[in-house]
Design a protein around this motif. Structure first.
Motif, mmCIF file in Angstrom:
data_model
loop_
_atom_site.group_PDB
_atom_site.id
_atom_site.type_symbol
_atom_site.label_atom_id
_atom_site.label_comp_id
_atom_site.label_asym_id
_atom_site.label_seq_id
_atom_site.Cartn_x
_atom_site.Cartn_y
_atom_site.Cartn_z
ATOM 1 N N PHE A 92 -21.408 82.335 50.856
ATOM 2 C CA PHE A 92 -20.032 81.854 50.957
ATOM 3 C C PHE A 92 -19.028 82.959 50.656
ATOM 4 O O PHE A 92 -19.322 83.895 49.921
ATOM 5 C CB PHE A 92 -19.809 80.686 49.985
ATOM 6 N N CYS A 93 -17.834 82.790 51.227
ATOM 7 C CA CYS A 93 -16.744 83.746 51.038
ATOM 8 C C CYS A 93 -16.034 83.474 49.703
ATOM 9 O O CYS A 93 -15.689 82.330 49.414
ATOM 10 C CB CYS A 93 -15.763 83.614 52.197
ATOM 11 N N ALA A 94 -15.818 84.529 48.915
ATOM 12 C CA ALA A 94 -15.184 84.358 47.605
ATOM 13 C C ALA A 94 -13.705 84.003 47.744
ATOM 14 O O ALA A 94 -13.111 83.425 46.850
ATOM 15 C CB ALA A 94 -15.337 85.622 46.783
ATOM 16 N N ASP A 95 -13.090 84.361 48.879
ATOM 17 C CA ASP A 95 -11.649 84.163 49.015
ATOM 18 C C ASP A 95 -11.260 82.857 49.683
ATOM 19 O O ASP A 95 -10.335 82.192 49.231
ATOM 20 C CB ASP A 95 -11.034 85.351 49.754
ATOM 21 N N CYS A 96 -11.936 82.471 50.783
ATOM 22 C CA CYS A 96 -11.525 81.236 51.462
ATOM 23 C C CYS A 96 -12.544 80.120 51.288
ATOM 24 O O CYS A 96 -12.280 78.975 51.663
ATOM 25 C CB CYS A 96 -11.244 81.492 52.938
ATOM 26 N N GLY A 97 -13.730 80.427 50.743
ATOM 27 C CA GLY A 97 -14.722 79.383 50.496
ATOM 28 C C GLY A 97 -15.567 79.012 51.703
ATOM 29 O O GLY A 97 -16.483 78.208 51.592
ATOM 30 N N ARG A 131 -20.811 87.549 57.990
ATOM 31 C CA ARG A 131 -19.345 87.697 58.013
ATOM 32 C C ARG A 131 -18.700 86.341 57.783
ATOM 33 O O ARG A 131 -19.232 85.312 58.227
ATOM 34 C CB ARG A 131 -18.888 88.183 59.386
ATOM 35 N N CYS A 132 -17.533 86.367 57.159
ATOM 36 C CA CYS A 132 -16.811 85.125 56.882
ATOM 37 C C CYS A 132 -16.528 84.369 58.191
ATOM 38 O O CYS A 132 -16.067 84.948 59.174
ATOM 39 C CB CYS A 132 -15.503 85.421 56.169
ATOM 40 N N ALA A 133 -16.781 83.063 58.174
ATOM 41 C CA ALA A 133 -16.597 82.245 59.380
ATOM 42 C C ALA A 133 -15.147 82.211 59.834
ATOM 43 O O ALA A 133 -14.860 81.936 60.993
ATOM 44 C CB ALA A 133 -17.091 80.829 59.106
ATOM 45 N N ASP A 143 -8.082 83.934 59.852
ATOM 46 C CA ASP A 143 -7.156 84.117 58.739
ATOM 47 C C ASP A 143 -7.836 84.598 57.459
ATOM 48 O O ASP A 143 -7.321 84.422 56.368
ATOM 49 C CB ASP A 143 -6.372 82.824 58.481
ATOM 50 N N CYS A 144 -9.010 85.224 57.612
ATOM 51 C CA CYS A 144 -9.662 85.794 56.433
ATOM 52 C C CYS A 144 -10.246 87.149 56.829
ATOM 53 O O CYS A 144 -10.407 87.433 58.012
ATOM 54 C CB CYS A 144 -10.766 84.867 55.923
ATOM 55 N N THR A 145 -10.542 87.988 55.850
ATOM 56 C CA THR A 145 -11.165 89.278 56.173
ATOM 57 C C THR A 145 -12.676 89.082 56.334
ATOM 58 O O THR A 145 -13.216 88.037 55.981
ATOM 59 C CB THR A 145 -10.875 90.322 55.083
ATOM 60 N N ALA A 146 -13.358 90.111 56.830
ATOM 61 C CA ALA A 146 -14.764 89.948 57.229
ATOM 62 C C ALA A 146 -15.719 89.666 56.063
ATOM 63 O O ALA A 146 -16.677 88.922 56.213
ATOM 64 C CB ALA A 146 -15.218 91.193 57.967
ATOM 65 N N HIS A 147 -15.470 90.266 54.910
ATOM 66 C CA HIS A 147 -16.415 90.178 53.793
ATOM 67 C C HIS A 147 -17.815 90.595 54.258
ATOM 68 O O HIS A 147 -18.821 90.020 53.856
ATOM 69 C CB HIS A 147 -16.442 88.770 53.199
ATOM 70 N N PHE A 148 -17.835 91.561 55.149
ATOM 71 C CA PHE A 148 -19.050 92.031 55.804
ATOM 72 C C PHE A 148 -20.099 92.484 54.793
ATOM 73 O O PHE A 148 -19.821 93.256 53.890
ATOM 74 C CB PHE A 148 -18.663 93.200 56.720
HETATM 75 ZN ZN LIG Z 1 -13.197 84.034 54.016
#
Ligand SMILES: [Zn+2]
Length: 256
Positions: free
Chosen positions: A26-31, A50-52, A60-65
């Motif tokens: 999961f993405c720490a920023d958008c969940g 990568r963030c969905a 509207d979110c960064t990749a968090h690759f």
């Molecule tokens: Zn995200």
């Protein structure tokens, strides 16, 4: 067993490759979930998550690759570190987990109790307001239409609050029945002591969730924080973790 067999067979080709951590990251920023993407490379070394909500920079979110290979190493090292502490000093390990859970649960409970209290108060208040607008309606102080509109609104709010109280009360109750979780986690550690590689089965037994933070550049180097949340016991902050040290230092600073 089927999953183990599947994991041990030859490396699947690009088309059929599946992420070992799919659904757990999961993405720490958008969940949102991080989606798995296979790449052209034959050995899978470039497969990544990568963030969905990134959508090739149009979301509207960064990749968090993060590459799967990197994640694999992080998770395996984490399991090694936890297993090592478990065998070095099981009493200390148990105390650590219990204290952590207790602290977290207590914080959570305090917050929930407060919320339940506030919701109850508001429910009572709504009862009084409702009574008053009902009287206003009878006296003709407000129009009957307005009365109907207001009463519908208050009723909806009250219903929502009542459900919230019910749900949170249940959570407070389940906190009491979590005592065997440590044993369940210990059984998993014992089962997989000595592993050298991850399989989807091992991952699913150990891991509940992986939270990936956005990478940071520090002195030109790429750093990326990854939180590993285990089944049964949650995130474990080992005394040897740099973050734990930092937290301790912060606490001391605060109290000083
Ligand atoms: Zn995200």
């Amino acid at each position: 067993r089927v999953q183990e067999l599947r994991a041990n067979k030859r490396r699947p080709t690009k088309a059929e490759r599946q992420g070992m951590f799919s659904g757990l990251v999961f993405c720490a920023d958008c969940g949102s979930k991080l989606h798995f993407a296979t790449c052209k490379s034959f050995d899978g070394s470039q497969d990544n998550y990568r963030c969905a909500r990134y959508k090739s920079n149009t979301g509207d979110c960064t990749a968090h690759f993060i590459r799967e290979e990197v994640l694999r190493k992080i998770v395996l090292n984490r399991i090694f570190a936890v297993t090592a502490m478990f065998y070095e000093d099981i009493t200390a390990f148990m105390e650590l987990i219990q204290k952590q859970r207790f602290d977290e649960a207590e914080k959570d409970m305090k917050r929930k109790r407060r919320e339940v209290g506030q919701a109850r108060k508001r429910i009572a208040e709504l009862d009084r307001i409702f009574k008053r607008i009902y009287e206003d309606d009878i006296n003709g102080t407000i129009s009957h239409e307005r009365f109907l509109k207001l009463s519908a609104e208050y009723e909806a709010e009250q219903k929502e609050l009542t459900e919230k109280v019910k749900a949170e009360q249940q959570e407070v109750d389940t906190y009491e029945q979590n005592k065997s979780d440590f044993d369940s986690f210990a059984a998993i550690i014992r089962k997989y002591v000595g592993i050298t590689e991850l399989t989807p089965t091992i991952v699913n037994e150990f891991i509940k969730k992986i939270v990936v933070h956005a990478p940071e550049k520090i002195d030109g180097k790429r750093f990326q924080k990854v939180d590993i949340i285990f089944n049964f016991v949650g995130e474990i902050h080992l005394p040897t973790d740099p973050q734990t040290e930092q937290k301790k230092a912060n606490k001391q600073e605060k109290t000083a």
